[in-house]
Design a protein around this motif. Structure first.
Motif, mmCIF file in Angstrom:
data_model
loop_
_atom_site.group_PDB
_atom_site.id
_atom_site.type_symbol
_atom_site.label_atom_id
_atom_site.label_comp_id
_atom_site.label_asym_id
_atom_site.label_seq_id
_atom_site.Cartn_x
_atom_site.Cartn_y
_atom_site.Cartn_z
ATOM 1 N N ALA A 124 0.816 -1.220 0.000
ATOM 2 C CA ALA A 124 0.000 0.000 0.000
ATOM 3 C C ALA A 124 0.844 1.263 0.000
ATOM 4 N N SER A 125 2.161 1.128 0.157
ATOM 5 C CA SER A 125 3.049 2.299 0.202
ATOM 6 C C SER A 125 4.146 2.164 -0.853
ATOM 7 N N PRO A 126 3.814 2.381 -2.127
ATOM 8 C CA PRO A 126 4.813 2.203 -3.186
ATOM 9 C C PRO A 126 5.859 3.310 -3.178
ATOM 10 N N TRP B 90 11.530 -0.313 -12.507
ATOM 11 C CA TRP B 90 11.964 -1.367 -11.592
ATOM 12 C C TRP B 90 10.948 -2.495 -11.472
ATOM 13 N N ALA B 91 9.716 -2.292 -11.922
ATOM 14 C CA ALA B 91 8.751 -3.387 -11.969
ATOM 15 C C ALA B 91 9.253 -4.486 -12.895
ATOM 16 N N ASP B 92 9.921 -4.106 -13.971
ATOM 17 C CA ASP B 92 10.594 -5.059 -14.859
ATOM 18 C C ASP B 92 11.963 -5.460 -14.335
ATOM 19 N N TYR C 177 8.964 -4.309 -5.646
ATOM 20 C CA TYR C 177 8.420 -4.905 -6.867
ATOM 21 C C TYR C 177 8.533 -6.423 -6.888
ATOM 22 N N ARG C 178 9.441 -6.984 -6.126
ATOM 23 C CA ARG C 178 9.461 -8.442 -6.010
ATOM 24 C C ARG C 178 8.305 -8.931 -5.153
ATOM 25 N N TRP D 41 5.240 -8.640 -7.349
ATOM 26 C CA TRP D 41 5.229 -9.744 -8.334
ATOM 27 C C TRP D 41 4.737 -11.029 -7.671
ATOM 28 N N ASP D 42 5.273 -11.310 -6.501
ATOM 29 C CA ASP D 42 4.972 -12.562 -5.805
ATOM 30 C C ASP D 42 3.502 -12.667 -5.460
ATOM 31 N N LEU D 43 2.929 -11.572 -4.981
ATOM 32 C CA LEU D 43 1.541 -11.631 -4.510
ATOM 33 C C LEU D 43 0.514 -11.468 -5.630
ATOM 34 N N SER D 44 0.922 -10.820 -6.739
ATOM 35 C CA SER D 44 -0.075 -10.518 -7.774
ATOM 36 C C SER D 44 0.036 -11.424 -8.991
#
Length: 266
Positions: free
Chosen positions: A179-181, A221-223, A259-260, A263-266
């Motif tokens: 919730a805090s990107p 950084w999402a990638d 972002y890891r 990735w893991d949760l979504s």
């Protein structure tokens, strides 16, 4: 993290709808070979100078969406040319022309992971630098991905599916962190920049990118965080820094961590 996508084991039948599309396009079907099976049941076949991607309806994936995103990106970066696409109640599929080069997890590159990781980093930087953010019609937004993470939690997905480094969090703690990107540095992201989706020539030059079903505007950084993470899944430990060096950025621990987890949760 267990990675179960990869070359299929055993015989895989070509779905009849895909056979019909290949015939319509004049692509021979007598030398079709299955080359990749995704975690959701999506299958990719090679048919001579073409590749076919098939997603059964049960996968929840619409391959024609990916076809549209590939076609949008094609004037700017090296991606497969889409020559046909279709869908039915049973699933969706597309046919593309095969790009030159080999996957960054082909035997050639498994034997030289340091060079491969650098090459993947360079290729991802080229991808991010080449695609126009303002003109991109799609997003890979944090809000949508966090909503998906909450949906997965609500349906009862187990924390055992998370990477080991995240299993120390409770579900509430993990969602609170998401919730805090961190501040955004927007580019057009690939959406699944794991190593198998970068194609390289034998000299390490970029040949192209594949698997663009979630392409959209997001923080670089999402990638990048996940691309570097995937060096450990495919090459073993010790090659993340080579990928960051190839990309041309020093590691950003806060963004890598965020972002890891996303990735893991979504």
């Amino acid at each position: 993290m267990t990675v179960i996508a990869g070359p299929p084991s055993g015989r895989v039948a070509l779905p009849p709808h895909v056979t019909s599309l290949l015939t319509l396009l004049g692509v021979a079907t007598d030398d079709v070979v299955p080359v990749w099976q995704g975690t959701t049941g999506v299958l990719t076949f090679r048919a001579g100078a073409h590749h076919v991607k098939w997603a059964p309806a049960s996968s929840g994936i619409d391959v024609t969406v990916e076809a549209d995103r590939i076609s949008w990106a094609a004037p700017h970066v090296a991606v497969p040319e889409v020559v046909g696409q279709a869908s039915s109640p049973e699933g969706s599929w597309m046919v593309t022309r095969t790009l030159p080069g080999s996957s960054a997890v082909a035997e050639r590159w498994l034997a030289d992971p340091e060079a491969a990781a650098r090459a993947v980093g360079r290729g991802l930087r080229t991808f991010h630098d080449s695609l126009p953010v303002e003109a991109c019609p799609t997003e890979w937004s944090i809000a949508a991905r966090v909503a998906n993470a909450r949906t997965r939690v609500d349906r009862g997905d187990s924390r055992a599916l998370w990477a080991p480094e995240h299993r120390g969090y409770s579900i509430g703690e993990a969602l609170s962190l998401l919730a805090s990107p961190p501040p955004l540095d927007l580019v057009v992201c690939h959406g699944d920049a794991c190593l198998p989706n970068t194609l390289l020539h034998d000299d390490g030059a970029l040949a192209g990118h594949v698997d663009l079903g979630t392409l959209g505007v997001a923080d670089r950084w999402a990638d990048l965080a996940v691309a570097a993470w995937s060096t450990g899944w495919n090459y073993g430990e010790g090659y993340e820094d080579a990928l960051y060096a190839g990309y041309g950025l020093a590691p950003d621990p806060a963004k890598i961590s965020y972002y890891r987890l996303l990735w893991d949760l979504s």
